[in-house]
Design a protein around this motif. Sequence first.
Motif, PDB file in Angstrom:
ATOM      1  N   ARG A  50       4.206   0.482 -11.612  1.00 26.24           N
ATOM      2  CA  ARG A  50       2.627  -0.349 -11.347  1.00 26.24           C
ATOM      3  C   ARG A  50       1.643   0.285  -9.572  1.00 26.24           C
ATOM      4  N   ALA A  51       2.498   1.243  -9.001  1.00 28.39           N
ATOM      5  CA  ALA A  51       2.360   1.569  -8.055  1.00 28.39           C
ATOM      6  C   ALA A  51       1.082   2.873  -8.543  1.00 28.39           C
ATOM      7  N   GLU A  52       1.027   3.381  -9.375  1.00 26.75           N
ATOM      8  CA  GLU A  52       0.801   5.082  -9.757  1.00 26.75           C
ATOM      9  C   GLU A  52      -0.561   4.076 -10.565  1.00 26.75           C
ATOM     10  N   ARG A  53      -0.015   3.065 -12.005  1.00 31.90           N
ATOM     11  CA  ARG A  53      -0.762   2.518 -12.454  1.00 31.90           C
ATOM     12  C   ARG A  53      -2.566   1.656 -11.305  1.00 31.90           C
ATOM     13  N   ALA A  54      -2.076   0.956 -10.407  1.00 27.89           N
ATOM     14  CA  ALA A  54      -3.111   0.187  -9.426  1.00 27.89           C
ATOM     15  C   ALA A  54      -4.184   1.927  -8.394  1.00 27.89           C
ATOM     16  N   ARG A  85       5.365  -3.927  -2.896  1.00 25.51           N
ATOM     17  CA  ARG A  85       4.153  -4.984  -1.834  1.00 25.51           C
ATOM     18  C   ARG A  85       3.351  -3.764  -1.373  1.00 25.51           C
ATOM     19  N   GLU A  86       3.131  -2.926  -0.926  1.00 21.99           N
ATOM     20  CA  GLU A  86       2.255  -2.128  -0.663  1.00 21.99           C
ATOM     21  C   GLU A  86       1.291  -1.040  -0.872  1.00 21.99           C
ATOM     22  N   ARG A  87       1.539  -1.884  -2.784  1.00 22.60           N
ATOM     23  CA  ARG A  87       0.810  -0.288  -3.854  1.00 22.60           C
ATOM     24  C   ARG A  87      -0.608   0.259  -3.622  1.00 22.60           C
ATOM     25  N   LEU A  88      -1.782  -0.365  -2.585  1.00 27.09           N
ATOM     26  CA  LEU A  88      -2.776   0.476  -2.626  1.00 27.09           C
ATOM     27  C   LEU A  88      -2.603   1.237  -1.228  1.00 27.09           C
ATOM     28  N   ALA A  89      -1.695   1.207  -0.755  1.00 26.55           N
ATOM     29  CA  ALA A  89      -2.112   2.066   0.838  1.00 26.55           C
ATOM     30  C   ALA A  89      -1.966   2.952   0.603  1.00 26.55           C
ATOM     31  N   SER A  90      -2.173   3.850   1.288  1.00 26.01           N
ATOM     32  CA  SER A  90      -2.318   5.535   1.453  1.00 26.01           C
ATOM     33  C   SER A  90      -1.713   5.957   1.307  1.00 26.01           C
ATOM     34  N   TRP A  91      -0.167   5.316   2.000  1.00 22.08           N
ATOM     35  CA  TRP A  91       0.435   5.933   1.705  1.00 22.08           C
ATOM     36  C   TRP A  91       1.731   6.663   0.473  1.00 22.08           C
ATOM     37  N   VAL A  92       1.643   5.611  -0.143  1.00 24.98           N
ATOM     38  CA  VAL A  92       2.338   4.913  -1.449  1.00 24.98           C
ATOM     39  C   VAL A  92       1.900   6.411  -2.307  1.00 24.98           C
ATOM     40  N   ARG A  93       0.524   6.719  -2.578  1.00 31.43           N
ATOM     41  CA  ARG A  93       0.267   7.914  -3.071  1.00 31.43           C
ATOM     42  C   ARG A  93       1.093   9.134  -2.842  1.00 31.43           C
ATOM     43  N   GLY A  94       1.073   9.866  -1.712  1.00 32.07           N
ATOM     44  CA  GLY A  94       2.254  10.623  -1.574  1.00 32.07           C
ATOM     45  C   GLY A  94       3.127  10.779  -1.803  1.00 32.07           C
ATOM     46  N   ALA A  95       4.029   9.059  -2.432  1.00 31.86           N
ATOM     47  CA  ALA A  95       5.463   8.906  -2.719  1.00 31.86           C
ATOM     48  C   ALA A  95       5.031   8.988  -3.908  1.00 31.86           C
ATOM     49  N   VAL A  96       4.167   8.502  -4.860  1.00 38.89           N
ATOM     50  CA  VAL A  96       4.383   8.425  -6.357  1.00 38.89           C
ATOM     51  C   VAL A  96       4.248   9.991  -6.534  1.00 38.89           C
ATOM     52  N   LYS A  97       3.233  10.428  -5.985  1.00 38.48           N
ATOM     53  CA  LYS A  97       3.598  12.439  -6.429  1.00 38.48           C
ATOM     54  C   LYS A  97       4.713  12.778  -6.185  1.00 38.48           C
ATOM     55  N   ALA A  98       5.592  12.268  -5.483  1.00 44.07           N
ATOM     56  CA  ALA A  98       6.906  12.542  -4.494  1.00 44.07           C
ATOM     57  C   ALA A  98       7.993  12.971  -6.211  1.00 44.07           C
ATOM     58  N   ILE A 103      -4.887   4.863  -9.532  1.00 42.85           N
ATOM     59  CA  ILE A 103      -5.341   5.010 -11.019  1.00 42.85           C
ATOM     60  C   ILE A 103      -6.489   3.917 -11.166  1.00 42.85           C
ATOM     61  N   MET A 104      -5.840   2.632 -10.853  1.00 50.06           N
ATOM     62  CA  MET A 104      -7.584   1.687 -11.222  1.00 50.06           C
ATOM     63  C   MET A 104      -8.323   2.308 -10.298  1.00 50.06           C
ATOM     64  N   ALA A 105      -8.036   1.870  -8.537  1.00 50.62           N
ATOM     65  CA  ALA A 105      -8.411   1.693  -7.693  1.00 50.62           C
ATOM     66  C   ALA A 105      -9.399   3.077  -7.495  1.00 50.62           C
ATOM     67  N   GLY A 106      -8.822   4.221  -8.504  1.00 48.83           N
ATOM     68  CA  GLY A 106      -9.700   5.624  -8.366  1.00 48.83           C
ATOM     69  C   GLY A 106     -10.773   5.289  -9.064  1.00 48.83           C
ATOM     70  N   SER A 107     -10.678   5.169 -10.014  1.00 48.73           N
ATOM     71  CA  SER A 107     -11.491   4.816 -11.013  1.00 48.73           C
ATOM     72  C   SER A 107     -12.553   3.768 -11.094  1.00 48.73           C
ATOM     73  N   GLU A 108     -12.282   2.470  -9.331  1.00 50.09           N
ATOM     74  CA  GLU A 108     -13.036   1.407  -9.330  1.00 50.09           C
ATOM     75  C   GLU A 108     -13.806   2.700  -8.146  1.00 50.09           C
ATOM     76  N   ARG A 109     -13.011   3.263  -7.525  1.00 48.70           N
ATOM     77  CA  ARG A 109     -14.267   3.517  -6.694  1.00 48.70           C
ATOM     78  C   ARG A 109     -14.809   4.779  -6.576  1.00 48.70           C
ATOM     79  N   ALA A 110     -14.230   5.712  -8.637  1.00 50.43           N
ATOM     80  CA  ALA A 110     -15.860   6.701  -8.616  1.00 50.43           C
ATOM     81  C   ALA A 110     -16.714   5.737  -9.984  1.00 50.43           C
TER      82      ALA A 110
END
Lengths: 65, 244
Positions: free
Chosen positions: A52-56, B231-244, A58-65
């Motif tokens: 879900r976080a990955e999808r969110a 809860r933190e889906r859109l926080a900047s640190w999550v990007r790193g956690a998702v890639k790890a 990606i969505m946030a990234g595409s919205e910004r683009a």
Amino acid sequence: MGSRGGEGVTSGGFWAMGGYARYVWPCFALAISILAWNLWSARRYHEQALLRAERALIMAGSERA
Amino acid sequence: MWTWFYRLASPPFVYRVAARLTPWLLLFAAAMIVYGLIAGLVFAPPDYQQGDAFRIIYVHAPSAWLSLFAYMTMAVAGGIALIWRIKMGYAVAAAAAPIGASFTILALVTGSLWGKPMWGTYWAWDPRLTSELILLFLYFGVMSLRAAFEDAGRGDRAAALLALVGVVNVPIIHFSVQWWNSLHQGATVAKFAKPDMPGSMLWPLLAMLCGFMLFFGAVLCMRLRGEVLNRERLASWVRGAVKA
């Protein structure tokens, strides 16, 4: 070591549990099932949250683009 | 000490610490549980009154203790979140609830299976059994209440409040065997100075208790990581956690 120590798990007496097998073994089977379910569901919960976080993101990234 | 405490309010810190702790907790939990199972089932002698049926204690008592411990964890975390507005408290409370509910079910079912040969019935409206059943309903109530709100914040606050109110049931469960006439036996291990069990029976029980507690810690960490991500889906640190 208790009196059961010399009996060994291969003997019928161990599995019969002194006549209480139908109460004892289901308890242990259920306990192991609950432990396994907790592990499986926690792992699955984390994996789904990751997805879900990955999808969110990606969505946030595409919205910004 | 306080800086360490405040760092627990940081989602990326909690996420990282939970990831590091999980394998160790699982490893020690597995070692304790395997020892407890072997020592309890194979080496402990049968009870002079209950025979081999007493071995149910090795799963019943740890699950009953854990059902109370998980509830207290949930309520304390909810209380911390409500009082100090630390959102991680809500995440811990949400992660603890399903684990606690599952162990309450285990305690009730194993108790029922133990009750049949010892008391002649699977169920009696006994104070200990009834208060433990209320604990299960409290767990279900807390989980349902959290899910019932569209606004997650309101759901968290309502669930934490219910969990705190339900704490009153914890001492009732614990002392029910002393306050009322009960079919359920009294404390055997809680009296550490002079427990009612010989060492060959007691050590496997203590190992199972430690094993279940460590297992709770491991599964709580795993669930907590999921909760934090949700809860933190859109926080900047999550990007790193998702890639790890």
